[in-house]
Design a protein around this motif. Structure first.
Motif, PDB file in Angstrom:
ATOM      1  N   PHE A  26       9.945 -13.062  -7.807  1.00 63.36           N
ATOM      2  CA  PHE A  26       9.656 -14.247  -8.096  1.00 63.36           C
ATOM      3  C   PHE A  26       9.926 -14.431  -9.514  1.00 63.36           C
ATOM      4  CE2 PHE A  26       7.731 -17.991 -10.160  1.00 63.36           C
ATOM      5  CZ  PHE A  26       8.639 -19.264 -10.109  1.00 63.36           C
ATOM      6  N   GLN A  27       8.967 -13.280 -10.767  1.00 63.80           N
ATOM      7  CA  GLN A  27       8.967 -14.006 -11.885  1.00 63.80           C
ATOM      8  C   GLN A  27       9.620 -13.342 -12.507  1.00 63.80           C
ATOM      9  OE1 GLN A  27       4.191 -13.061 -13.519  1.00 63.80           O
ATOM     10  NE2 GLN A  27       3.183 -14.183 -11.474  1.00 63.80           N
ATOM     11  N   THR A  28       9.743 -11.686 -12.486  1.00 59.30           N
ATOM     12  CA  THR A  28      11.099 -11.320 -12.787  1.00 59.30           C
ATOM     13  C   THR A  28      12.100 -11.701 -12.898  1.00 59.30           C
ATOM     14  OG1 THR A  28      10.487  -8.671 -11.977  1.00 59.30           O
ATOM     15  CG2 THR A  28      12.890  -8.726 -12.671  1.00 59.30           C
ATOM     16  N   LEU A  29      12.099 -12.854 -11.560  1.00 54.38           N
ATOM     17  CA  LEU A  29      13.735 -13.167 -11.522  1.00 54.38           C
ATOM     18  C   LEU A  29      14.008 -14.442 -12.539  1.00 54.38           C
ATOM     19  CD1 LEU A  29      16.081 -14.129  -9.832  1.00 54.38           C
ATOM     20  CD2 LEU A  29      15.439 -15.951  -8.587  1.00 54.38           C
TER      21      LEU A  29
ATOM     22  N   SER B  23      15.562 -14.785 -20.512  1.00 52.93           N
ATOM     23  CA  SER B  23      16.299 -14.173 -21.024  1.00 52.93           C
ATOM     24  C   SER B  23      17.766 -14.893 -20.821  1.00 52.93           C
ATOM     25  CB  SER B  23      16.034 -12.689 -21.012  1.00 52.93           C
ATOM     26  OG  SER B  23      16.160 -11.727 -21.430  1.00 52.93           O
ATOM     27  N   ARG B  24      17.721 -14.296 -20.614  1.00 55.23           N
ATOM     28  CA  ARG B  24      19.809 -15.095 -20.689  1.00 55.23           C
ATOM     29  C   ARG B  24      19.604 -16.489 -21.447  1.00 55.23           C
ATOM     30  NH1 ARG B  24      23.544 -13.811 -17.522  1.00 55.23           N
ATOM     31  NH2 ARG B  24      24.564 -15.918 -17.011  1.00 55.23           N
ATOM     32  N   ILE B  25      19.087 -17.596 -20.910  1.00 49.42           N
ATOM     33  CA  ILE B  25      18.987 -19.186 -21.847  1.00 49.42           C
ATOM     34  C   ILE B  25      18.785 -18.046 -23.586  1.00 49.42           C
ATOM     35  CG2 ILE B  25      18.077 -20.799 -22.371  1.00 49.42           C
ATOM     36  CD1 ILE B  25      17.812 -20.764 -18.957  1.00 49.42           C
ATOM     37  N   LYS B  26      17.629 -17.559 -23.500  1.00 50.94           N
ATOM     38  CA  LYS B  26      17.488 -17.026 -25.097  1.00 50.94           C
ATOM     39  C   LYS B  26      18.649 -16.809 -25.578  1.00 50.94           C
ATOM     40  CE  LYS B  26      14.199 -15.667 -28.217  1.00 50.94           C
ATOM     41  NZ  LYS B  26      13.760 -17.453 -29.357  1.00 50.94           N
TER      42      LYS B  26
ATOM     43  N   GLN C  93      20.571 -18.422  -8.541  1.00 52.78           N
ATOM     44  CA  GLN C  93      20.560 -17.481  -7.517  1.00 52.78           C
ATOM     45  C   GLN C  93      18.687 -17.431  -7.706  1.00 52.78           C
ATOM     46  OE1 GLN C  93      21.900 -12.795  -8.590  1.00 52.78           O
ATOM     47  NE2 GLN C  93      19.916 -11.991  -7.277  1.00 52.78           N
ATOM     48  N   PRO C  94      18.884 -17.802  -6.115  1.00 55.46           N
ATOM     49  CA  PRO C  94      17.451 -18.483  -5.971  1.00 55.46           C
ATOM     50  C   PRO C  94      16.415 -17.112  -6.003  1.00 55.46           C
ATOM     51  CG  PRO C  94      18.296 -19.293  -4.565  1.00 55.46           C
ATOM     52  CD  PRO C  94      18.887 -18.263  -5.238  1.00 55.46           C
ATOM     53  N   ALA C  95      17.024 -15.639  -5.883  1.00 59.37           N
ATOM     54  CA  ALA C  95      16.347 -14.444  -5.280  1.00 59.37           C
ATOM     55  C   ALA C  95      16.742 -13.395  -5.612  1.00 59.37           C
ATOM     56  CB  ALA C  95      15.658 -14.679  -3.756  1.00 59.37           C
ATOM     57  N   LEU C  96      15.645 -12.379  -6.204  1.00 62.89           N
ATOM     58  CA  LEU C  96      15.731 -11.282  -6.447  1.00 62.89           C
ATOM     59  C   LEU C  96      16.433 -10.385  -5.874  1.00 62.89           C
ATOM     60  CD1 LEU C  96      16.149  -9.168  -9.291  1.00 62.89           C
ATOM     61  CD2 LEU C  96      13.856  -9.295  -9.230  1.00 62.89           C
TER      62      LEU C  96
ATOM     63  N   LEU D 297      21.654  -6.527  -9.823  1.00 65.46           N
ATOM     64  CA  LEU D 297      21.213  -7.338 -10.860  1.00 65.46           C
ATOM     65  C   LEU D 297      21.240  -8.691 -11.006  1.00 65.46           C
ATOM     66  CD1 LEU D 297      22.075  -5.653 -13.725  1.00 65.46           C
ATOM     67  CD2 LEU D 297      19.809  -5.958 -13.888  1.00 65.46           C
ATOM     68  N   PRO D 298      20.272  -9.522 -10.881  1.00 66.27           N
ATOM     69  CA  PRO D 298      20.456 -10.693 -10.558  1.00 66.27           C
ATOM     70  C   PRO D 298      21.658 -11.780 -11.951  1.00 66.27           C
ATOM     71  CG  PRO D 298      18.582 -10.193 -11.519  1.00 66.27           C
ATOM     72  CD  PRO D 298      19.217  -9.299 -11.251  1.00 66.27           C
TER      73      PRO D 298
END
Length: 483
Positions: free
Chosen positions: A134-137, A143-146, A324-327, A40-41
């Protein structure tokens, strides 16, 4: 933004493997690949799946153009002209299953499954992972920010710091999927129907003789959409007082100013003081917007300091997933055709976490009927009996098999849905608002312990005993070959 002409959006070794299979005569053999991630990122307790819409457009339009064929003919591998001629006729005729966008997803469970000839399944790997990773990351970061922003308004402001145009536009979409309310990117607004929001830059204020004049002119031009950036010179001594004066002029016209924006300095202190000044002027309806390298950590800390901020403009840290710039999603072969039969295959590695799980698999979300909350995800072969109410289901931890329990009185939700069948699109892409609603439904399925920003509880990902037994058997067989 491009969705056509992407056949060469792939790694060269994919073309080389396709060519080698073609020369070997094995290019029409069937294969099954699964895409997933191992970790998980951001130290988060979940990820948010995104990228399916672009995957769908990519596969539906997958063609080699004359220009592509000419370029391939010039490569040092000197591909046979008959192979290149076959590529001219290429169409994706396979089957693809996927999680729905907005779904909460977890490590080591298939997010996308591709079934087809080895040639077509190999070709789509690079682009599929590119779009999914990319889009999942970005959706997960959003979502974390939300989660920490709560009911506050969230604006995606990342375009100028994104890694090129595609990242800006599709990143804005991923953020909207996960709960952001609007974007500053006009192309994302046009392409996806995302609400757009914007104020003005410091340069607007600097082009006028005075800050007051800049504010007054802006308000005169757009009296119903006034948000003023108040930190060009001095936020509390100049910017806020001038904004209040402009606001009073608007009130005299029967209009109301929307907000002021803070973009530098001590955002907690400045927002508290600005709120006091606005309220003392009778402008309690004027909101405060903040920007300036925000993310879930700074927002969390600003809230802890009592910041009086209503709307958060989040840019660089979101669109680049700066921490974390990559999933790290991967695409692994799990079945291949041998003499007309589909046979499970496994990847062995010196790193235990990289050992793949053989065989084509389905994923089910086990939801307790009493609490209405997710208990675990359960991975099983399609040929196994589907989990259902009445079937006492054994759940055990594949890393620690002694950790196990049985569940009953549950619903089992199948998570992988057919998207393409034999090359035909059978899935109706939902609207972006429908995806947002689905994402919120997914969030509501989980206890808060799994969703918290720090030290989340680990959600159970379980495999069936048949899947477990096959994996152990194949590992043992491989190890015996080396004895």
């Amino acid at each position: 933004m491009q969705t056509m002409g992407l056949a060469l959006h792939t790694d060269k070794y994919q073309i080389n493997m396709m060519y080698a299979h073609w020369v070997n005569g094995s290019h029409r053999q069937k294969a099954v690949f699964e895409a997933y991630f191992r970790k998980l990122p951001f130290g988060n307790g979940y990820a948010v799946f995104a990228g399916l819409e672009r995957i769908v457009h990519y596969i539906a339009n997958l063609r080699f153009t004359d220009e592509d064929i000419k370029y391939l003919s010039e490569q040092e591998e000197n591909y046979d002209s008959a192979f290149l001629e076959e590529l001219k006729q290429f169409r994706f005729c396979g089957t693809l299953y996927s999680m729905k966008e907005g779904a909460l997803v977890f490590p080591n469970e298939p997010l996308v499954r591709v079934e087809g000839t080895i040639m077509e399944a190999q070709l789509v790997e690079t682009a599929l992972l590119n779009f999914m990773n990319f889009q999942t990351l970005i959706a997960t970061k959003a979502s974390r920010i939300k989660q920490v922003a709560g009911d506050d308004i969230l604006l995606e402001f990342g375009t100028r710091r994104a890694q090129e145009a595609d990242a800006a536009v599709w990143g804005a979409r991923a953020a909207y999927v996960a709960g952001f309310h609007a974007t500053s990117n006009m192309l994302a607004g046009e392409k996806f129907g995302i609400p757009t929001k914007g104020t003005h830059a410091h340069s607007w204020v600097q082009t006028f003789e005075s800050e007051q004049a800049a504010f007054d002119v802006y308000a005169k031009v757009m009296p119903d959409q006034v948000t003023l950036l108040v930190d060009t010179y001095d936020t509390l001594k100049s910017g806020v007082p001038h904004a209040i004066e402009t606001c009073k002029k608007l009130e005299a016209m029967g209009k109301k100013m929307n907000a002021i924006r803070l973009d530098s300095g001590d955002l907690a202190y400045l927002s508290i003081k600005a709120r006091e000044m606005l309220d003392q002027a009778g402008l309690n309806y004027v909101k405060i917007v903040a920007s300036n390298d925000l993310d879930e950590n700074t927002i969390f800390n600003l809230k802890a300091q009592g910041a009086r901020i209503d709307t958060w403009g989040v840019g660089t840290q979101l669109i680049t997933a700066a921490d974390q710039p990559a999933l790290g999603g991967v695409y692994k072969l799990v079945e291949r055709e041998i003499k007309g039969e589909m046979v499970p295959t496994i990847k062995i590695s010196g790193n235990p976490e990289k050992v793949s799980t053989p065989g084509k698999k389905n994923v089910y979300r086990i939801v307790d009927r009493v609490s209405g909350k997710a208990t675990a995800d359960y991975i099983a072969f399609p040929g196994e009996e589907k989990p259902h109410d009445g079937l006492r289901l054994k759940l055990f931890n594949p890393q620690h098999p002694y950790l196990q329990k049985y569940v009953k009185n549950y619903d089992a939700i199948e998570l992988l849905t057919p998207v393409f069948e034999n090359g035909l699109l059978v899935y109706k892409l939902p609207s972006l608002d429908e995806i947002r609603e689905y994402h919120q439904e997914q969030m509501d399925l989980f206890w808060p312990e799994y969703l918290r920003k720090l030290n989340p509880e680990i959600y159970r990902i379980n495999i069936s005993e048949k899947v477990w037994d096959l994996k152990q058997k194949m590992v043992a067989e491989y190890m015996q070959q080396d004895e």
